[in-house]
Design an enzyme around this catalytic site. Structure first.
Site, PDB file in Angstrom:
ATOM      1  N   ASN A   6       0.853  -1.194   0.000  1.00  0.00           N
ATOM      2  CA  ASN A   6       0.000   0.000   0.000  1.00  0.00           C
ATOM      3  C   ASN A   6       0.894   1.251   0.000  1.00  0.00           C
ATOM      4  OD1 ASN A   6      -1.442   2.262   1.047  1.00  0.00           O
ATOM      5  ND2 ASN A   6      -3.070   0.904   1.733  1.00  0.00           N
ATOM      6  N   HIS A   9       0.873   6.230   1.805  1.00  0.00           N
ATOM      7  CA  HIS A   9       1.615   7.191   2.622  1.00  0.00           C
ATOM      8  C   HIS A   9       2.747   7.886   1.876  1.00  0.00           C
ATOM      9  CE1 HIS A   9      -1.080   6.712   5.739  1.00  0.00           C
ATOM     10  NE2 HIS A   9      -0.718   5.509   6.105  1.00  0.00           N
ATOM     11  N   HIS A  42      -5.759   3.450  -1.605  1.00  0.00           N
ATOM     12  CA  HIS A  42      -7.088   3.732  -1.053  1.00  0.00           C
ATOM     13  C   HIS A  42      -7.526   5.107  -1.562  1.00  0.00           C
ATOM     14  CE1 HIS A  42      -9.669   4.010   2.905  1.00  0.00           C
ATOM     15  NE2 HIS A  42     -10.377   4.249   1.820  1.00  0.00           N
ATOM     16  N   ARG A  44      -9.699   7.625  -0.961  1.00  0.00           N
ATOM     17  CA  ARG A  44     -10.643   8.069   0.073  1.00  0.00           C
ATOM     18  C   ARG A  44     -11.555   9.146  -0.485  1.00  0.00           C
ATOM     19  NH1 ARG A  44      -9.213   6.654   5.609  1.00  0.00           N
ATOM     20  NH2 ARG A  44     -10.919   8.048   6.093  1.00  0.00           N
ATOM     21  N   ARG A  48      -7.463  12.551   0.849  1.00  0.00           N
ATOM     22  CA  ARG A  48      -6.388  13.099   1.696  1.00  0.00           C
ATOM     23  C   ARG A  48      -4.999  12.645   1.250  1.00  0.00           C
ATOM     24  NH1 ARG A  48      -7.316   9.875   7.328  1.00  0.00           N
ATOM     25  NH2 ARG A  48      -9.363  10.838   7.163  1.00  0.00           N
ATOM     26  N   HIS A  49      -4.912  11.522   0.535  1.00  0.00           N
ATOM     27  CA  HIS A  49      -3.587  11.121   0.023  1.00  0.00           C
ATOM     28  C   HIS A  49      -3.667  10.781  -1.464  1.00  0.00           C
ATOM     29  CE1 HIS A  49      -5.330   7.367   1.428  1.00  0.00           C
ATOM     30  NE2 HIS A  49      -4.902   7.475   2.663  1.00  0.00           N
ATOM     31  N   GLU A  69      -8.833   0.282  -2.937  1.00  0.00           N
ATOM     32  CA  GLU A  69      -9.723   0.301  -1.768  1.00  0.00           C
ATOM     33  C   GLU A  69     -10.651   1.502  -1.886  1.00  0.00           C
ATOM     34  OE1 GLU A  69      -7.340   0.636   1.698  1.00  0.00           O
ATOM     35  OE2 GLU A  69      -6.449  -1.336   1.476  1.00  0.00           O
ATOM     36  N   THR A 100      -8.187   3.484   8.565  1.00  0.00           N
ATOM     37  CA  THR A 100      -9.415   2.687   8.596  1.00  0.00           C
ATOM     38  C   THR A 100      -9.587   2.026   9.964  1.00  0.00           C
ATOM     39  OG1 THR A 100      -8.863   2.171   6.306  1.00  0.00           O
ATOM     40  CG2 THR A 100     -10.711   0.973   7.276  1.00  0.00           C
ATOM     41  N   GLU A 151     -10.863  -9.622   3.334  1.00  0.00           N
ATOM     42  CA  GLU A 151      -9.583  -9.200   3.908  1.00  0.00           C
ATOM     43  C   GLU A 151      -9.807  -9.093   5.402  1.00  0.00           C
ATOM     44  OE1 GLU A 151      -7.598  -5.677   2.372  1.00  0.00           O
ATOM     45  OE2 GLU A 151      -6.356  -5.570   4.177  1.00  0.00           O
ATOM     46  N   HIS A 190      -3.588  -4.696   7.842  1.00  0.00           N
ATOM     47  CA  HIS A 190      -3.730  -3.535   8.724  1.00  0.00           C
ATOM     48  C   HIS A 190      -2.844  -3.667   9.947  1.00  0.00           C
ATOM     49  CE1 HIS A 190      -5.217   0.140  10.402  1.00  0.00           C
ATOM     50  NE2 HIS A 190      -5.828   0.368   9.267  1.00  0.00           N
ATOM     51  N   HIS A 213       1.978   0.996   5.986  1.00  0.00           N
ATOM     52  CA  HIS A 213       2.684   1.923   6.866  1.00  0.00           C
ATOM     53  C   HIS A 213       4.078   1.445   7.253  1.00  0.00           C
ATOM     54  CE1 HIS A 213       3.562   4.056  10.668  1.00  0.00           C
ATOM     55  NE2 HIS A 213       3.080   5.067   9.976  1.00  0.00           N
TER      56      HIS A 213
HETATM   57  N1  PXP Z   1      -5.911  -3.075   4.436  1.00  0.00           N
HETATM   58  C1  PXP Z   1      -6.830  -2.074   4.464  1.00  0.00           C
HETATM   59  C2  PXP Z   1      -8.226  -2.392   4.091  1.00  0.00           C
HETATM   60  C3  PXP Z   1      -6.455  -0.771   4.824  1.00  0.00           C
HETATM   61  O1  PXP Z   1      -7.383   0.199   4.850  1.00  0.00           O
HETATM   62  C4  PXP Z   1      -5.107  -0.512   5.139  1.00  0.00           C
HETATM   63  C5  PXP Z   1      -4.684   0.868   5.509  1.00  0.00           C
HETATM   64  O2  PXP Z   1      -4.929   1.738   4.479  1.00  0.00           O
HETATM   65  C6  PXP Z   1      -4.197  -1.568   5.065  1.00  0.00           C
HETATM   66  C7  PXP Z   1      -4.624  -2.852   4.743  1.00  0.00           C
HETATM   67  C8  PXP Z   1      -2.741  -1.376   5.338  1.00  0.00           C
HETATM   68  O3  PXP Z   1      -2.557  -1.060   6.664  1.00  0.00           O
HETATM   69  P1  PXP Z   1      -1.138  -0.577   7.171  1.00  0.00           P
HETATM   70  O4  PXP Z   1      -0.850   0.722   6.475  1.00  0.00           O
HETATM   71  O5  PXP Z   1      -1.310  -0.440   8.625  1.00  0.00           O
HETATM   72  O6  PXP Z   1      -0.149  -1.629   6.758  1.00  0.00           O
END
Ligand code: PXP
Length: 242
Positions: A6, A9, A42, A44, A48-49, A69, A100, A151, A190, A213
């Site tokens: 992902n 960020h 994602h 949103r 925001r990003h 997402e 999230t 997921e 997550h 992240h």
């Molecule tokens: N899965 C989903 C559905 C999410 O919303 C996120 C965060 O955007 C992640 C996975 C990834 O989470 P993290 O950034 O904490 O690895």
């Protein structure tokens, strides 16, 4: 085990200055070089990003699959239908949240909205995953909605202290088994980090992890390709050890 990285960020840093760098799509190319099987972004509602043009460019340049997402809301669903990524993960969204929080609400009041979104995405030929808490009734609801995948939200596992972690892992593993028995593909994500990913990666029926992240944080120091390579190694090692 597929690793989806992902890159939201990277865009968060760019949007801090409303400028053009760093480019999340450039990060995606490097993440693929480091061993990512796919890229997750994602879109949103508050943008925001990740921005719409990021998704469009990502779909042009990514070699692997793109997992988009979105919330089950018209404004973003129609974009998903138009852009047709390989996969869409439906997520809950609250304006004020930092990230999230919690999985999708599939209770009677909201299930119809999610069902409508799944039906639309399926009609557009898009594989659909639902981001949900590891709760048996919720997993059963996902099968009823005829999603392709779930997921599993690993946030509670990731945030658990040592005394609670095994319990949270058991919840994830038994939800994963149930989902697989009901014919759903199993993904998870997550809050996963280099330190805590192992036991989740070792869940045999789990076939995809979404991690952002922790990889982007590590990438600040070692570069994104290396950060992804290290995560790949942590996952593959845990998987091999069972
Ligand atoms: N899965 C989903 C559905 C999410 O919303 C996120 C965060 O955007 C992640 C996975 C990834 O989470 P993290 O950034 O904490 O690895």
């Amino acid at each position: 085990m597929r690793l989806f990285v992902n890159v939201d960020h990277v865009a968060t840093v760019r949007e801090a200055r409303r400028t053009v760098e760093p480019d999340p799509t450039e990060a995606a190319v490097l993440a693929e070089e480091g061993g990512a099987d796919g890229i997750t972004v994602h879109l949103r509602e508050d943008r925001r990003h990740i921005q719409d043009h990021d998704v469009e460019r990502l779909l042009r340049i990514a070699r692997g699959a793109v997992n988009l997402e979105v919330a089950a809301e018209e404004t973003v669903l129609s974009i998903a239908e138009r852009l047709r990524p390989a996969q869409v993960t439906l997520v809950p969204e609250k304006r004020q949240e930092i990230t999230t929080e919690g999985g999708l609400d599939l209770g009677p009041a909201s299930r119809g909205r999610v069902r409508g979104a799944v039906t639309r995405l399926r009609a557009a030929g898009i594989r659909t995953s639902l981001f949900v808490d590891p709760v048996p009734e919720v997993i059963a609801a996902c099968a009823d909605l005829e999603a392709d995948a779930v997921e599993l939200h690993t946030g509670e596992y990731s945030n658990a202290d040592e005394s609670e972690r095994d319990g949270q892992l058991t919840r994830l593993a038994s939800s994963a088994e149930l989902a697989a028995q009901l014919g759903l593909a199993v993904h998870a994500g997550h809050g996963l980090t280099y330190e805590n990913v192992g036991p989740v990666a070792a869940i045999e029926v789990c076939e995809e992890l979404n991690i952002g992240h922790s990889i982007v944080s590590r990438a600040i120091f070692v570069g994104i390709a290396k950060a992804v390579e290290e995560m790949r190694h942590a996952i593959d090692t845990a998987r091999a050890e069972g």
